[in-house]
Design an enzyme around this catalytic site. Structure first.
Site, PDB file in Angstrom:
ATOM      1  N   ASN A 155      -4.285   6.837  16.279  1.00 33.97           N
ATOM      2  CA  ASN A 155      -5.484   6.839  17.127  1.00 33.97           C
ATOM      3  C   ASN A 155      -5.979   8.247  17.473  1.00 33.97           C
ATOM      4  O   ASN A 155      -7.174   8.454  17.654  1.00 33.97           O
ATOM      5  CB  ASN A 155      -5.218   6.026  18.401  1.00 33.97           C
ATOM      6  N   GLN A 215       0.847  -1.200   0.000  1.00 34.21           N
ATOM      7  CA  GLN A 215       0.000   0.000   0.000  1.00 34.21           C
ATOM      8  C   GLN A 215       0.881   1.249   0.000  1.00 34.21           C
ATOM      9  O   GLN A 215       1.596   1.492   0.983  1.00 34.21           O
ATOM     10  CB  GLN A 215      -0.866  -0.022   1.270  1.00 34.21           C
ATOM     11  N   GLY A 216       0.822   2.035  -1.062  1.00 32.26           N
ATOM     12  CA  GLY A 216       1.646   3.245  -1.155  1.00 32.26           C
ATOM     13  C   GLY A 216       0.826   4.490  -0.894  1.00 32.26           C
ATOM     14  O   GLY A 216       0.415   5.172  -1.839  1.00 32.26           O
ATOM     15  N   GLU A 225      -9.535  -1.323   6.312  1.00 30.59           N
ATOM     16  CA  GLU A 225      -8.286  -1.485   7.050  1.00 30.59           C
ATOM     17  C   GLU A 225      -8.501  -1.278   8.544  1.00 30.59           C
ATOM     18  O   GLU A 225      -8.072  -2.065   9.359  1.00 30.59           O
ATOM     19  CB  GLU A 225      -7.250  -0.489   6.505  1.00 30.59           C
ATOM     20  N   SER A 251       1.364   6.621   2.535  1.00 27.94           N
ATOM     21  CA  SER A 251       2.103   7.594   3.350  1.00 27.94           C
ATOM     22  C   SER A 251       3.359   8.093   2.629  1.00 27.94           C
ATOM     23  O   SER A 251       4.002   7.367   1.886  1.00 27.94           O
ATOM     24  CB  SER A 251       2.535   6.959   4.673  1.00 27.94           C
TER      25      SER A 251
HETATM   26  C1  LIG Z   1       4.065  -0.602  11.336  1.00 26.60           C
HETATM   27  C2  LIG Z   1       3.555   0.399  10.365  1.00 26.60           C
HETATM   28  C3  LIG Z   1       3.187  -0.018   9.096  1.00 26.60           C
HETATM   29  C4  LIG Z   1       2.741   0.909   8.168  1.00 26.60           C
HETATM   30  N1  LIG Z   1       2.438   0.465   6.903  1.00 26.60           N
HETATM   31  C5  LIG Z   1       2.071   1.366   5.969  1.00 26.60           C
HETATM   32  C6  LIG Z   1       1.840   0.944   4.622  1.00 26.60           C
HETATM   33  O1  LIG Z   1       1.953  -0.237   4.289  1.00 26.60           O
HETATM   34  N2  LIG Z   1       1.513   1.894   3.708  1.00 26.60           N
HETATM   35  C7  LIG Z   1       1.368   3.210   4.029  1.00 26.60           C
HETATM   36  O2  LIG Z   1       1.028   3.996   3.158  1.00 26.60           O
HETATM   37  N3  LIG Z   1       1.592   3.648   5.300  1.00 26.60           N
HETATM   38  C8  LIG Z   1       1.945   2.766   6.263  1.00 26.60           C
HETATM   39  N4  LIG Z   1       2.190   3.184   7.560  1.00 26.60           N
HETATM   40  C9  LIG Z   1       2.153   4.622   7.845  1.00 26.60           C
HETATM   41  C10 LIG Z   1       0.988   5.052   8.717  1.00 26.60           C
HETATM   42  O3  LIG Z   1      -0.212   5.055   7.991  1.00 26.60           O
HETATM   43  C11 LIG Z   1       1.349   6.468   9.255  1.00 26.60           C
HETATM   44  O4  LIG Z   1       2.446   6.279  10.124  1.00 26.60           O
HETATM   45  C12 LIG Z   1       0.197   7.105  10.006  1.00 26.60           C
HETATM   46  O5  LIG Z   1      -0.821   7.459   9.122  1.00 26.60           O
HETATM   47  C13 LIG Z   1       0.661   8.362  10.778  1.00 26.60           C
HETATM   48  O6  LIG Z   1       1.326   9.241   9.931  1.00 26.60           O
HETATM   49  P1  LIG Z   1       2.782   9.789  10.305  1.00 26.60           P
HETATM   50  O7  LIG Z   1       3.645   8.641  10.690  1.00 26.60           O
HETATM   51  O8  LIG Z   1       3.236  10.656   9.181  1.00 26.60           O
HETATM   52  O9  LIG Z   1       2.588  10.659  11.615  1.00 26.60           O
HETATM   53  P2  LIG Z   1       2.089  12.205  11.697  1.00 26.60           P
HETATM   54  O10 LIG Z   1       0.905  12.417  10.809  1.00 26.60           O
HETATM   55  O11 LIG Z   1       3.271  13.084  11.487  1.00 26.60           O
HETATM   56  O12 LIG Z   1       1.624  12.263  13.194  1.00 26.60           O
HETATM   57  C14 LIG Z   1       2.545  12.326  14.293  1.00 26.60           C
HETATM   58  C15 LIG Z   1       1.742  12.400  15.582  1.00 26.60           C
HETATM   59  O13 LIG Z   1       0.940  13.586  15.596  1.00 26.60           O
HETATM   60  C16 LIG Z   1      -0.443  13.258  15.799  1.00 26.60           C
HETATM   61  N5  LIG Z   1      -1.284  14.133  14.989  1.00 26.60           N
HETATM   62  C17 LIG Z   1      -1.110  14.478  13.690  1.00 26.60           C
HETATM   63  N6  LIG Z   1      -2.118  15.272  13.270  1.00 26.60           N
HETATM   64  C18 LIG Z   1      -2.969  15.410  14.338  1.00 26.60           C
HETATM   65  C19 LIG Z   1      -4.218  16.088  14.538  1.00 26.60           C
HETATM   66  N7  LIG Z   1      -4.806  16.785  13.549  1.00 26.60           N
HETATM   67  N8  LIG Z   1      -4.811  15.982  15.746  1.00 26.60           N
HETATM   68  C20 LIG Z   1      -4.252  15.276  16.761  1.00 26.60           C
HETATM   69  N9  LIG Z   1      -3.059  14.617  16.634  1.00 26.60           N
HETATM   70  C21 LIG Z   1      -2.436  14.679  15.434  1.00 26.60           C
HETATM   71  C22 LIG Z   1      -0.567  11.816  15.309  1.00 26.60           C
HETATM   72  O14 LIG Z   1      -1.650  11.159  15.899  1.00 26.60           O
HETATM   73  C23 LIG Z   1       0.761  11.221  15.731  1.00 26.60           C
HETATM   74  O15 LIG Z   1       0.713  10.842  17.093  1.00 26.60           O
HETATM   75  C24 LIG Z   1       2.643   2.282   8.519  1.00 26.60           C
HETATM   76  C25 LIG Z   1       2.990   2.695   9.794  1.00 26.60           C
HETATM   77  C26 LIG Z   1       3.449   1.780  10.716  1.00 26.60           C
HETATM   78  C27 LIG Z   1       3.829   2.258  12.076  1.00 26.60           C
END
Ligand SMILES: Cc1cc2nc3c(=O)[nH]c(=O)nc-3n(C[C@H](O)[C@H](O)[C@H](O)COP(=O)(O)OP(=O)(O)OC[C@H]3O[C@@H](n4cnc5c(N)ncnc54)[C@H](O)[C@@H]3O)c2cc1C
Length: 397
Positions: free
Chosen positions: A379, A126-127, A245, A129
């Site tokens: 979450n 899944q692409g 998902e 992020s």
């Molecule tokens: C084990 C694992 C597998 C994954 N696999 C995939 C995959 O296969 N394909 C893919 O596309 N992605 C994948 N992901 C990515 C995942 O979807 C993202 O990590 C997730 O959506 C959070 O984005 P971020 O890491 O950029 O954090 P950020 O968006 O930068 O967030 C950082 C922190 O800030 C908080 N935050 C951000 N905005 C707000 C808001 N508006 N209000 C309150 N809090 C906020 C978040 O909750 C988090 O705690 C994976 C992640 C993990 C950990």
């Protein structure tokens, strides 16, 4: 809600149990989701057995090979597989992109991709992020410009689970940078991972495994025929997918298996220490977790029934994602506390069998489970969705 099995459900349960006894090779038992990255052949072999029986795609629409099982039948099947410690099947292929192609794919796309998903010819990743687009997914920058019958893709994805073993990626790309709403300028492409210009770099995680990757696109030529759901319609496709998902993440059946393992550790069966059930503290905490899991199970089944009647609410998937991921983490924490010093053992350490076996595996799983409150949408973001949808019905916010 009545969870007592009817006569026909009991017959179905027996049918599933008998099938598992006959079809599941002893060496396949206990191969976990995480092991699937290192032992993909086992997952493929098990999926082939299920496909031959017609049960691999039981949850798909009937027109595409689904079986129209009731929510209870799905639950019985999942529970029986979990109890028998059958290998996990590919969530990404069978649970996510398969149903998506059933819903949004053209007849040609369905004819090409669906059989390859079923026979295991393709492994999907899944692409979505990107380094600057996680929670705020709509700000993604990986771009696809049009050139005759191709889209030319440039940019970067990150945290891409399975990209190092995948043959296909379902990928969100920006196709209309001028769109007023960023969501309106996004398309979904089904990208062949062997195309020239794709580079996959590993990212290693705290559990010592290689789950996910960075993926770079350097002028990758993707045929327009690989676009799913129409030009600039990728956001609608992604929304449908994220609901699959998130609801899957509650994964009550797998969590019950972990709770069983933790209960055995607490009882001293696998930790080799004296039973902690003699003291009130562990007994009470274990009981509370059991009650919470029972409640989540009933909620999950109610949501499955509502989904069947098309009356599931927008926030149900988010609620299940929050409750399921946090409960799993709480169960792991209790197990680690119960293990005490034995939690320092790694599965392949030279340590007493009880320490390097069940205990070591629990620690590795617990480290990975920390991620369950992040992936599939963090979450905190799910709490925002729940607040917005629930409060909106009573208060204007
Ligand atoms: C084990 C694992 C597998 C994954 N696999 C995939 C995959 O296969 N394909 C893919 O596309 N992605 C994948 N992901 C990515 C995942 O979807 C993202 O990590 C997730 O959506 C959070 O984005 P971020 O890491 O950029 O954090 P950020 O968006 O930068 O967030 C950082 C922190 O800030 C908080 N935050 C951000 N905005 C707000 C808001 N508006 N209000 C309150 N809090 C906020 C978040 O909750 C988090 O705690 C994976 C992640 C993990 C950990």
């Amino acid at each position: 809600m009545d969870l007592t099995l009817s006569k026909s459900e009991l017959q179905f349960q027996q049918q599933v149990d008998e099938f598992l006894v006959a079809a599941l090779k002893p060496e396949w038992r206990g191969v976990s989701d995480i092991d699937n990255r290192t032992q993909p052949a086992v997952m493929a072999a098990w999926q082939a057995v299920l496909a031959a029986k017609g049960w691999l795609t039981a949850g798909w629409p009937v027109a595409n090979g689904g079986l129209g099982w009731s929510p209870m039948q799905h639950h019985i099947f999942k529970e029986a597989c979990s109890k028998a410690r059958a290998p996990k099947i590919s969530t990404m292929s069978i649970g996510m992109v398969g149903p998506l192609i059933c819903a949004f794919g053209s007849p040609e796309q369905q004819a090409f991709y669906l059989p390859r998903i079923i026979n295991g010819a393709d492994i999907w990743c899944q692409g979505f992020s990107e380094p600057g687009a996680g929670s705020d997914l709509a700000s993604l920058k990986t771009a696809a410009r049009h050139d005759a019958d191709h889209c030319i893709v440039s940019g970067q994805k990150i945290w891409t689970t399975y990209a190092h073993v995948a043959t296909q990626m379902f990928c969100l790309v920006r196709t209309d940078p001028q769109a007023v709403r960023p969501q309106a300028g996004i398309s979904m492409l089904l990208i062949d991972m062997t195309l020239p210009g794709i580079t996959v770099r590993p990212i290693h995680t705290i559990d010592g495994e290689h789950h996910f990757n960075e993926v770079f696109f350097d002028d990758v030529r993707v045929p327009v025929s690989c676009r799913l759901g129409g030009a600039h319609k990728g956001w609608d496709v992604a929304r449908a997918l994220l609901a699959f998902e998130r609801s899957g993440i509650a994964d009550v059946v797998a969590t019950r298996q972990i709770l069983g393992d933790v209960a055995a550790i607490v009882a001293g069966d696998t930790s080799g220490t004296a039973s902690l059930l003699n003291g009130e503290d562990f007994t009470n905490r274990l009981t509370r977790l059991e009650i919470a899991l029972d409640a989540l199970e009933i909620y999950e089944m109610r949501v499955m029934e509502a989904a069947e009647r098309k009356t599931a609410r927008d926030h149900d998937a988010s609620m299940m994602k929050i409750l399921g991921s946090e409960l799993k983490q709480d169960i792991h924490s209790l197990g680690i506390e119960a293990l005490g010093i034995l939690a320092a053992a790694w599965p392949d350490d030279e340590a007493p069998a009880h320490a390097s076996g069940a205990g070591g595996k629990l620690v590795v799983d617990a480290l990975f489970a920390r991620a369950s409150s992040i992936y599939g949408g963090a979450n905190e973001i799910q709490r925002n969705i729940v607040a917005k949808t629930l409060l909106k019905s009573t208060v204007e916010i």
